[in-house]
Design an enzyme around this catalytic site. Structure first.
Site, PDB file in Angstrom:
ATOM      1  N   ASP A   1     128.448 101.705  51.739  1.00  0.00           N
ATOM      2  CA  ASP A   1     127.122 101.847  52.079  1.00  0.00           C
ATOM      3  C   ASP A   1     126.871 103.249  51.488  1.00  0.00           C
ATOM      4  OD1 ASP A   1     124.755 102.594  53.531  1.00  0.00           O
ATOM      5  OD2 ASP A   1     125.659 102.315  55.448  1.00  0.00           O
TER       6      ASP A   1
ATOM      7  N   TRP B   1     127.643 106.224  61.016  1.00  0.00           N
ATOM      8  CA  TRP B   1     127.303 105.077  60.456  1.00  0.00           C
ATOM      9  C   TRP B   1     128.431 104.161  60.100  1.00  0.00           C
ATOM     10  CZ3 TRP B   1     122.517 103.451  61.621  1.00  0.00           C
ATOM     11  CH2 TRP B   1     121.650 104.426  61.549  1.00  0.00           C
TER      12      TRP B   1
ATOM     13  N   LYS C   1     115.705 106.965  52.386  1.00  0.00           N
ATOM     14  CA  LYS C   1     116.285 108.291  52.023  1.00  0.00           C
ATOM     15  C   LYS C   1     116.137 108.825  50.668  1.00  0.00           C
ATOM     16  CE  LYS C   1     118.500 107.610  56.285  1.00  0.00           C
ATOM     17  NZ  LYS C   1     119.677 106.744  56.668  1.00  0.00           N
TER      18      LYS C   1
HETATM   19  C1  LIG Z   1     120.264 105.787  57.724  1.00  0.00           C
HETATM   20  C2  LIG Z   1     121.377 105.262  57.308  1.00  0.00           C
HETATM   21  C3  LIG Z   1     121.625 103.887  57.901  1.00  0.00           C
HETATM   22  C4  LIG Z   1     120.667 102.995  58.814  1.00  0.00           C
HETATM   23  O1  LIG Z   1     119.764 102.169  58.022  1.00  0.00           O
HETATM   24  P1  LIG Z   1     118.472 101.289  58.527  1.00  0.00           P
HETATM   25  O2  LIG Z   1     117.997 100.822  57.262  1.00  0.00           O
HETATM   26  O3  LIG Z   1     117.857 102.073  59.384  1.00  0.00           O
HETATM   27  O4  LIG Z   1     119.347 100.084  59.132  1.00  0.00           O
HETATM   28  C5  LIG Z   1     122.838 102.977  57.590  1.00  0.00           C
HETATM   29  N1  LIG Z   1     123.671 103.952  56.865  1.00  0.00           N
HETATM   30  C6  LIG Z   1     123.708 104.974  56.500  1.00  0.00           C
HETATM   31  C7  LIG Z   1     124.654 105.807  55.560  1.00  0.00           C
HETATM   32  C8  LIG Z   1     122.630 105.827  56.807  1.00  0.00           C
HETATM   33  O5  LIG Z   1     122.148 106.972  56.381  1.00  0.00           O
END
Ligand SMILES: *Cc1c(COP(=O)(O)O)cnc(C)c1O
Length: 373
Positions: free
Chosen positions: A183, A105, A207
């Site tokens: 993030d 990511w 998540k």
């Molecule tokens: C799943 C994930 C993403 C992707 O996010 P989207 O909402 O599908 O764009 C980005 N960063 C991390 C750390 C993730 O686990």
């Protein structure tokens, strides 16, 4: 046996608490407060204004968000943040922002930020197969040696939990007093976060917080001074802050579920510190079980940086991965396949995955290993 919500170890969209799903089922037909379906309720209604206010208040409460920081609910997922962040907070007049490249990511965040402007990778775990994370000292050392070192990078971006590889920072990495951007998509609200130590943090809902379609951004308002003129309004954080996350039609349903999840965290669990303890116990149990299988399995992550949210492993004999997935599905488990980029297996232990579910998975793993070891 069919798979069940109770035994869902998916990496995302992830499990949601049973009591939240029950309330959502009811709200799809009629919200208890209004009698109307949540799916057909106007984003200009008083009910929704109250909901937005509650969602924000609950997040402020759970994470002790300081008054310096605003909260917005956006669409476009965490992926949209990858390009919005540099477009807003690293205009051309700033020095290149720094990125920690620690897994799938963060690599994507770097690629997409690179479409907006040049960025610098200050630490890269690719050569070691993304199995480890930098210590504070390692980060400072790489930064000092960086060929394009600049005096004032716009910010330092990192991913607090690399969902694909199962790597998690125990503490927010930092470099001098660079603004931190994180993030937190896959560990938001799984533990306390030092919000004041971050200029910007973001997490989509799917998540740990709710369904896909809404992303939470928490930002230090000081950053807004940097936003260049001329951004399209939808891509300018100021638009969403000024309109209280109600500029165009927001994802009403997603924000509703997210609010129910924050109530559950506060009232049923008792807050994020308790959530963290429960999550640590779940992860300790699973990692202990996996270690107990000895040579039969291989763990992906350096033990020092193992994620409390996503455990990544594989059987040394890849045929056993396939067999394990088959038998696990037959036993009602789901979501245990590794990410398509890494293969192997992954068990995600998000907030709503219960200790009972983890105990059952551990027993299942031990029995499987005994039968095939
Ligand atoms: C799943 C994930 C993403 C992707 O996010 P989207 O909402 O599908 O764009 C980005 N960063 C991390 C750390 C993730 O686990």
């Amino acid at each position: 046996m069919t798979v069940a919500n109770e035994w869902n170890f998916s990496a995302g969209p992830g499990a949601l608490p049973a009591e939240v799903l029950d309330a959502v089922q009811e709200a799809i037909i009629a919200l208890p407060e209004t009698g109307m379906s949540v799916l057909c309720t106007s984003h200009r209604s008083a009910w929704f204004e109250d909901l937005l206010a509650e969602a924000e208040a609950n997040l402020r409460d759970l994470l002790a968000v300081p008054a310096t920081h605003g909260i917005v609910f956006l669409q476009g997922g965490s992926s949209l943040q990858f390009s919005m962040i540099p477009a807003n907070f690293a205009p051309p007049s700033c020095d290149d922002p720094l990125y920690v490249r620690s897994g799938y990511w963060s690599a994507k965040a770097i690629t997409e930020a690179g479409c907006v402007r040049p960025v610098a990778v200050v630490w890269d775990g690719a050569a070691e197969g993304f199995r480890t994370l930098p210590s504070a000292a390692a980060l400072a050392e790489r930064h000092a040696d960086h060929p394009r070192r600049s005096a004032a990078p716009a910010y330092l971006h990192y991913v607090s939990n690399e969902t694909v590889e199962g790597l998690q920072f125990a503490e927010a990495p930092g470099l001098a007093d660079l603004p931190r951007v994180a993030d937190m998509s896959s560990d938001f609200l799984s533990r306390p976060a030092d919000v004041a130590a971050h200029a910007f943090l973001y997490a989509h809902a799917q998540k740990n917080l709710g369904p896909a379609g809404v992303t939470v951004c928490v930002l230090d308002r000081q950053l807004l001074d940097r936003v260049p003129a001329g951004l399209p309004p939808m891509l300018d954080y100021r638009t969403h802050l000024q309109h209280g996350s109600n500029y165009n039609t927001p994802p009403v349903f997603g924000i509703y579920v997210l609010t129910l999840v924050t109530r559950w965290l506060r009232d049923t669990i008792g807050g994020v510190a308790t959530m963290q303890r429960i999550n640590q116990e779940k992860a300790a149990r699973l990692y202990q079980t996996l270690e107990g299988l000895g040579e039969l399995v291989q763990m992906h992550a350096d033990p020092r940086f193992r994620s409390v949210m996503n455990a990544t492993f594989r059987f040394r004999d890849p045929r056993l991965d396939t067999l394990f997935l088959e038998q696990a599905t037959a036993a009602g488990f789901s979501g245990l396949a590794g990410h398509r980029s890494l293969g192997g297996l992954r068990a995600s232990l998000y907030n709503a995955v219960t200790p009972t579910a983890v105990a059952r998975l551990c027993d299942f793993l031990a029995d499987f290993a005994a039968a095939h070891g």
